[in-house]
Design an enzyme around this catalytic site. Structure first.
Site, PDB file in Angstrom:
ATOM      1  N   TRP A 117     -12.660 -11.883  12.774  1.00 21.93           N
ATOM      2  CA  TRP A 117     -14.165 -12.401  13.202  1.00 21.93           C
ATOM      3  C   TRP A 117     -14.018 -13.633  13.848  1.00 21.93           C
ATOM      4  O   TRP A 117     -13.217 -14.696  13.683  1.00 21.93           O
ATOM      5  CB  TRP A 117     -14.736 -12.486  11.788  1.00 21.93           C
ATOM      6  CG  TRP A 117     -15.104 -11.188  11.342  1.00 21.93           C
ATOM      7  CD1 TRP A 117     -15.003 -10.132  11.603  1.00 21.93           C
ATOM      8  CD2 TRP A 117     -16.290 -11.014  10.126  1.00 21.93           C
ATOM      9  NE1 TRP A 117     -15.327  -9.093  10.704  1.00 21.93           N
ATOM     10  CE2 TRP A 117     -16.201  -9.682   9.997  1.00 21.93           C
ATOM     11  CE3 TRP A 117     -16.925 -11.850   9.333  1.00 21.93           C
ATOM     12  CZ2 TRP A 117     -17.022  -9.045   8.823  1.00 21.93           C
ATOM     13  CZ3 TRP A 117     -17.619 -11.525   8.463  1.00 21.93           C
ATOM     14  CH2 TRP A 117     -17.781 -10.031   8.089  1.00 21.93           C
TER      15      TRP A 117
ATOM     16  N   LYS B 127     -16.698  -9.469  16.564  1.00 21.70           N
ATOM     17  CA  LYS B 127     -15.526  -8.902  16.018  1.00 21.70           C
ATOM     18  C   LYS B 127     -14.399  -8.630  17.382  1.00 21.70           C
ATOM     19  O   LYS B 127     -14.604  -7.978  18.151  1.00 21.70           O
ATOM     20  CB  LYS B 127     -15.782  -7.659  15.234  1.00 21.70           C
ATOM     21  CG  LYS B 127     -15.387  -7.791  13.715  1.00 21.70           C
ATOM     22  CD  LYS B 127     -15.031  -6.459  13.107  1.00 21.70           C
ATOM     23  CE  LYS B 127     -14.383  -6.685  11.598  1.00 21.70           C
ATOM     24  NZ  LYS B 127     -14.741  -5.671  10.795  1.00 21.70           N
TER      25      LYS B 127
ATOM     26  N   GLU C 180     -37.301 -14.183   1.594  1.00 21.21           N
ATOM     27  CA  GLU C 180     -36.964 -13.516  -0.033  1.00 21.21           C
ATOM     28  C   GLU C 180     -36.811 -14.514  -1.019  1.00 21.21           C
ATOM     29  O   GLU C 180     -36.623 -14.001  -2.035  1.00 21.21           O
ATOM     30  CB  GLU C 180     -36.005 -12.702   0.173  1.00 21.21           C
ATOM     31  CG  GLU C 180     -36.300 -11.418   1.211  1.00 21.21           C
ATOM     32  CD  GLU C 180     -35.734 -11.458   2.675  1.00 21.21           C
ATOM     33  OE1 GLU C 180     -35.816 -12.745   3.012  1.00 21.21           O
ATOM     34  OE2 GLU C 180     -35.824 -10.641   3.499  1.00 21.21           O
TER      35      GLU C 180
ATOM     36  N   THR D 145     -41.048 -11.231   6.300  1.00 23.64           N
ATOM     37  CA  THR D 145     -39.922 -11.551   7.213  1.00 23.64           C
ATOM     38  C   THR D 145     -40.504 -11.320   8.740  1.00 23.64           C
ATOM     39  O   THR D 145     -41.230 -10.598   8.842  1.00 23.64           O
ATOM     40  CB  THR D 145     -38.841 -10.980   6.737  1.00 23.64           C
ATOM     41  OG1 THR D 145     -38.961  -9.592   7.110  1.00 23.64           O
ATOM     42  CG2 THR D 145     -38.315 -10.984   5.357  1.00 23.64           C
TER      43      THR D 145
HETATM   44  P1  AMP Z   1     -36.092 -16.671   7.129  1.00 19.83           P
HETATM   45  O1  AMP Z   1     -36.291 -15.589   5.919  1.00 19.83           O
HETATM   46  O2  AMP Z   1     -37.071 -16.412   8.417  1.00 19.83           O
HETATM   47  O3  AMP Z   1     -36.460 -18.055   6.593  1.00 19.83           O
HETATM   48  O4  AMP Z   1     -34.715 -16.257   7.682  1.00 19.83           O
HETATM   49  C1  AMP Z   1     -33.551 -16.664   6.866  1.00 19.83           C
HETATM   50  C2  AMP Z   1     -32.322 -16.666   7.407  1.00 19.83           C
HETATM   51  O5  AMP Z   1     -32.176 -17.838   8.125  1.00 19.83           O
HETATM   52  C3  AMP Z   1     -31.165 -16.797   6.449  1.00 19.83           C
HETATM   53  O6  AMP Z   1     -30.925 -15.542   5.889  1.00 19.83           O
HETATM   54  C4  AMP Z   1     -29.753 -17.230   7.584  1.00 19.83           C
HETATM   55  O7  AMP Z   1     -29.598 -16.366   8.381  1.00 19.83           O
HETATM   56  C5  AMP Z   1     -30.779 -18.466   8.380  1.00 19.83           C
HETATM   57  N1  AMP Z   1     -30.730 -19.585   7.812  1.00 19.83           N
HETATM   58  C6  AMP Z   1     -31.610 -20.268   7.112  1.00 19.83           C
HETATM   59  N2  AMP Z   1     -31.061 -21.697   6.723  1.00 19.83           N
HETATM   60  C7  AMP Z   1     -30.042 -21.899   7.532  1.00 19.83           C
HETATM   61  C8  AMP Z   1     -28.967 -22.745   7.591  1.00 19.83           C
HETATM   62  N3  AMP Z   1     -29.367 -23.925   7.151  1.00 19.83           N
HETATM   63  N4  AMP Z   1     -27.684 -22.374   8.345  1.00 19.83           N
HETATM   64  C9  AMP Z   1     -27.672 -21.253   9.018  1.00 19.83           C
HETATM   65  N5  AMP Z   1     -28.626 -20.282   8.997  1.00 19.83           N
HETATM   66  C10 AMP Z   1     -29.817 -20.408   8.085  1.00 19.83           C
END
Ligand code: AMP
Length: 545
Positions: free
Chosen positions: A447, A442, A331, A186
């Site tokens: 929220w 918040k 993940e 990540t």
């Molecule tokens: P990553 O592991 O770098 O792909 O990041 C994952 C995170 O990206 C998720 O937990 C979300 O917070 C954000 N994310 C992925 N797709 C979306 C989406 N379509 N809309 C909003 N947030 C997203």
């Protein structure tokens, strides 16, 4: 229980490229190379060279389970490594070159990578690291002798020379489908990077599911351009999915600007493309500025960050593209939901369809979702209640790679993975991401969704990008600050933007101020970095405080 009487054949990644070579062998893989020219070959060629990769690794002494790092753009040699490395039983570790130096050092050492395969563009980036990498035995520069740069990297080999010594055919080994196949960390914006170690089984099952029409809709006859990097969550699994279905694969190399993307989409007849909103924003701006249009508008998959309604509308109404919003995480291999509209929703007026398209879609087959409150109690799927989203499924991690602390915090008592995303789920199952739990604002105990505010603000014609962060406030705890990048040479004022929001949001959501910046800081995966924004505005005081 009566046991079924069916063969127990392992699900292995090598079967994907072998199947592509056997049944769609003449379908093209097109790459924009880092050296410049467009490269074309077929799945048969890719399979032959993946066999050579496997042979070369064995000759280098790589054993099953060893980690092999790549620092590479989306291109055919990277694709060969996807199949060759995993196929021979080693583990493909795709390193995100946009990570900070100390993060790259951390993950290569943490993964104990044995060899690093890198594009020529990353030679200067990696040279200073060589002394710090404790496990790396050598480097393979993904080029030919003619383009091989001078380098101080120890034991630097030339990819094409390495492959030329090997044979085209190879019996892929059979082994346990639960063996590790690839490793992605990540981006670790708030903590150190954490490794998701995918198995062959999880990858093949994820591949089956994402290809479905209800997910990403890959199939033969399509030409697919993943504008999501192959170093980020396996480019959403699209390289595997294209092999499974025999879709033409178009790999854009290192250039994601509007002009480069438009040219490739148009010239290669791309019918499906996938990327994060920041890439699509550049494409939209380029197409608007030049008046270009698609002769065959592709389906645009948007994910990785929230797609503003204005972006969905621009693609559909200005450029004739269908859009689909997807959500997932490293993940999760990474696809969790897809915004395919159910047939019932296709009968709705366009504006109501857009409201669904702006949500992140419903779970794809194989992913279970639930939302819970702060006490872990499940919340109803009524489109109103929101809480943390937890997920479960065959391609979702059950622990982080060699990281017990991170693992301990990531699961609930029943083994569901905590996504850290705060969402609603409506009665149709469509999720709507309200925020990352750490980004939620918040105010007076209630929220405010930074994502919703950003999406609405981006709808203002003079706004190119918007980000909202919470700023400390003596009375309310936190209040929203809207940070804006103006579109082109426009100069919107604070009041114009606030007036635009008025009536579109609850009164108490109204940002207390608007600040203008030239650019928003991005994370290594192309998302707006709220962490850096909070740092940039740490001394800022709200006029209302
Ligand atoms: P990553 O592991 O770098 O792909 O990041 C994952 C995170 O990206 C998720 O937990 C979300 O917070 C954000 N994310 C992925 N797709 C979306 C989406 N379509 N809309 C909003 N947030 C997203």
């Amino acid at each position: 229980m009566l046991r079924g009487q069916m063969m127990d054949r392992p699900l292995l990644i090598s079967s994907l490229i072998k199947y592509a070579a056997d049944y769609q062998g003449d379908v093209e893989v097109v790459s924009r190379t880092v050296e410049g020219p467009i490269h074309r070959y077929t799945y048969s060629d890719c399979h032959r060279r993946a066999c050579r990769v496997a042979g070369a690794l064995r000759r280098l002494g790589v054993e099953p389970g060893d980690r092999i790092a790549t620092l590479a753009w989306n291109g055919y040699r990277h694709l060969e490594l996807y199949f060759g490395v995993s196929g021979m039983g080693a583990v493909l570790h795709t390193v995100n070159p946009r990570l900070f130096a100390d993060q790259i050092e951390y993950i290569v050492n943490h993964a104990e990578d044995k060899y690093v395969f890198l594009d020529v563009t990353f030679v200067p980036l990696l040279e200073p690291f060589a002394e710090m990498f404790t496990s790396v035995r050598g480097y393979v520069v993904m080029t030919d002798r003619a383009n091989m740069p001078e380098t101080t990297l120890p034991n630097a080999l030339v990819y094409e020379e390495l492959l030329s010594a090997e044979k085209d055919d190879h019996d892929w080994p059979e082994f346990d489908e639960n063996a590790a196949a690839s490793l992605c960390y990540t981006s670790g914006t708030t903590s150190r990077p954490k490794g998701a170690l995918y198995s062959h089984r999880s990858t093949v099952l994820h591949t089956y599911s994402i290809c479905l029409v209800e997910a990403l809709g890959l199939s033969s006859g399509h030409a697919v351009l993943p504008a999501v990097p192959m170093f980020h969550a396996n480019a959403w699994g699209i390289p595997y999915g294209c092999a499974l279905t025999g879709s033409k694969l178009v790999l854009p190399g290192q250039h994601y600007d509007g002009e480069s993307m438009f040219d490739l989409l148009e010239n290669e007849g791309v019918t499906i493309t996938a990327g994060v909103p920041t890439i699509w924003q550049m494409l939209i701006e380029h197409m608007r500025a030049t008046g270009k249009s698609f002769s065959r508008p592709p389906l645009v998959l948007i994910g990785g960050a929230a797609a503003p309604l204005s972006m969905i509308r621009a693609f559909e109404e200005e450029f004739g593209c269908d859009t689909r919003h997807a959500w997932g995480m490293t993940e999760m291999s990474p696809v969790g939901t897809s915004g395919h509209l159910k047939p019932r929703l296709l009968g709705l007026p366009k504006e109501e369809q857009y409201a669904y398209k702006a949500k992140q879609g419903h779970a794809i087959y194989g992913v279970d979702l639930k939302i819970v409150d702060d006490d872990g109690k499940e919340l109803p799927h009524d489109g109103e209640a929101f809480g943390e989203l937890l997920v479960r499924g065959s391609w979702i991690i059950d622990s982080y790679f060699k990281d017990e602390d991170a693992t301990a915090a990531a699961f609930d008592d029943e083994g569901w993975f905590r996504t850290g995303d705060v969402t609603t789920i409506d009665p149709d199952g469509y999720i709507h991401i309200v925020d990352r739990s750490k980004d939620v604002i918040k105010s007076g105990g209630e929220w405010i969704s930074s994502i919703d505010l950003e999406n609405i603000a981006t709808g203002h014609p003079d706004v190119a990008q918007a980000a909202v962060i919470g700023i400390a406030h003596p009375k309310w705890g936190e209040r929203p600050l809207l940070i804006v990048v103006a579109a082109g040479d426009r100069q919107p004022t604070r009041d114009e933007i606030l007036t635009f929001l008025d009536g579109k949001i609850a009164k108490w959501w109204m940002p207390d101020d608007v600040q203008f910046v030239d650019a928003l800081p991005l994370t290594a995966t192309g998302k707006i970095s709220k962490l850096q924004l909070r740092e940039m505005f740490k001394d800022y005081a709200l006029p209302t405080a």
